[in-house]
Every structure is written in structure tokens, then in C-alpha cells.
Design a protein around this motif. Structure first.
Motif: not given
Lengths: 78, 135
Positions: B118-122, B128-131
Motif C-alpha cells: 500500500x505504501x509503495x502504490x501510494x 506520478x502526480x509530481x512529475x
């Protein structure tokens, strides 16, 4: 040994929720995933112990008697 | 007068039994789903060990699993209620696995594995959002 057959998350959820005594009791998503694992282990243990029993008795086929012999300890372990 | 009350009773009991028929149908469908998965698992294990599970054995394992689920559910509900919660959590499941230390460790490890996933997917979605923002 990789036994990657799982009951679907939805089925696990429905299975457990149908046995809750109160309407307000819910099942968290992480609990559902863990219970899916628990059930997988349960079925695996039941099958493998029955198989070991059949092997110990030199039987080619796993019959219900083999399962019945390992059932008490299985239920104690779970 | 008697006729109308008779018909009222008949309709009430019919609607009540329809509800229990639906519940029974759901139960049968769940049982069938369990039976199917158990069958496939037994088939795979049998193949790995060059032995075959009798249909009776598969049915017995499936039935036992189905009944254990009922017991598990009631225990989980009791644990959650004891902790003054109405939602069953992974802590309740860990408590359920307390009887065998091997099982307890396995569930603990799986719980940590799931938490890590869960932590990895978050993290992935934040990256992705930052890029996307910097573009």
C-alpha cells in the motif's frame, strides 16, 4: 510450493458479512485481504495434511478417511 | 372476514419465505464458489504430488471451510466489538490466528507485506502526480 488460487475478495467479504450477527458490523479492506490469505492457508493445510496422511498409508488416492484423520488437529491449529 | 385474514397471513408468510429463499440462494452460491476454489486448489496440489483427491474429500474440505468461515466471522465480530469498533480490522484477524505460532507469524508477515504494498502504490501515485505537475 506456489498455490496461487484465491477466493475473490468479494466472495470473502460476502461470506464473512453474511455471518455477522449485527447489521452495523463492517469488514475493513485490509481485514478482507488478510482473511483471504487465512482461508487460503486453511484450505492448503487441509489438503496437504490429507495428502501426507494418504502418503503415510501408501494410498494413491486421497480419500475422505485421510481428511477425517487430520481434521481434529487442523481445527485445533485454527 | 376469516377469508381475508387467511389471505393476509398467506401473503405475509410468502413474502417472509421469499426473503429466506433469497438468503438461502446467496448461501448456496457462496458455498459453490468455495467448492470451486477448493476443487482447483486440490487439483493443483494433487498434480504436484501425483495423487488424486476423491470428490468426496474435496466436498468435505469445502464444507469444513464454509463452516469455519461462519466461526471466523463471529469471532472477528466479537473481537471488534470488544475493542469498541464496528469495523473489523487486521488486528482482529491477527488475533484470530493466535492458536498456532506458525500461522500467527505467517499472518503477521502477510499483514506487513500488504501494508508495504500500500505504501509503495501510494508513493508511486505521488511521484506520478509530481512529475505531471512539473510538466
Amino acid at each position: 510450493m506456489i498455490c496461487s488460487f484465491y477466493i475473490s475478495q468479494e466472495t470473502v467479504s460476502k461470506l464473512l458479512c453474511s455471518s455477522f450477527k449485527e447489521d452495523k458490523t463492517r469488514l475493513g479492506s485490509d481485514a478482507t485481504l488478510l482473511m483471504r490469505e487465512m482461508l487460503k492457508v486453511f484450505v492448503q493445510e487441509a489438503a496437504l495434511r490429507s495428502l501426507k496422511q494418504a502418503e503415510a498409508e501408501d494410498c494413491n488416492r486421497i480419500e475422505i478417511e485421510h481428511f477425517e484423520k487430520i481434521l481434529p488437529q487442523l481445527l485445533l491449529d485454527f | 372476514m376469516i377469508c381475508s385474514t387467511f389471505w393476509l397471513f398467506l401473503n405475509l408468510s410468502r413474502s417472509r419465505s421469499k426473503m429466506s429463499v433469497d438468503k438461502e440462494e446467496t448461501r448456496q452460491r457462496l458455498k459453490a464458489a468455495v467448492h470451486y476454489t477448493v476443487g482447483r486448489l486440490c487439483q493443483k496440489i494433487g498434480e504436484d504430488h501425483r495423487r488424486e483427491f476423491s470428490r468426496q474429500t474435496i466436498a468435505a474440505i469445502a464444507e469444513t471451510t464454509f463452516r469455519e468461515c461462519d466461526i471466523f466471522a463471529k469471532d472477528l465480530e466479537a473481537f471488534a466489538r470488544h475493542a469498541k469498533r464496528s469495523t473489523v480490522s487486521s488486528e482482529d484477524v491477527k488475533l484470530l490466528a493466535r492458536r498456532s505460532s506458525a500461522l500467527s507469524n505467517h499472518i503477521q508477515n502477510k499483514s506487513e507485506e500488504l501494508a508495504q504494498e500500500q505504501r509503495d502504490s501510494r508513493k508511486k501515485s505521488t511521484v506520478k502526480r509530481k512529475s505531471r505537475d512539473t510538466e
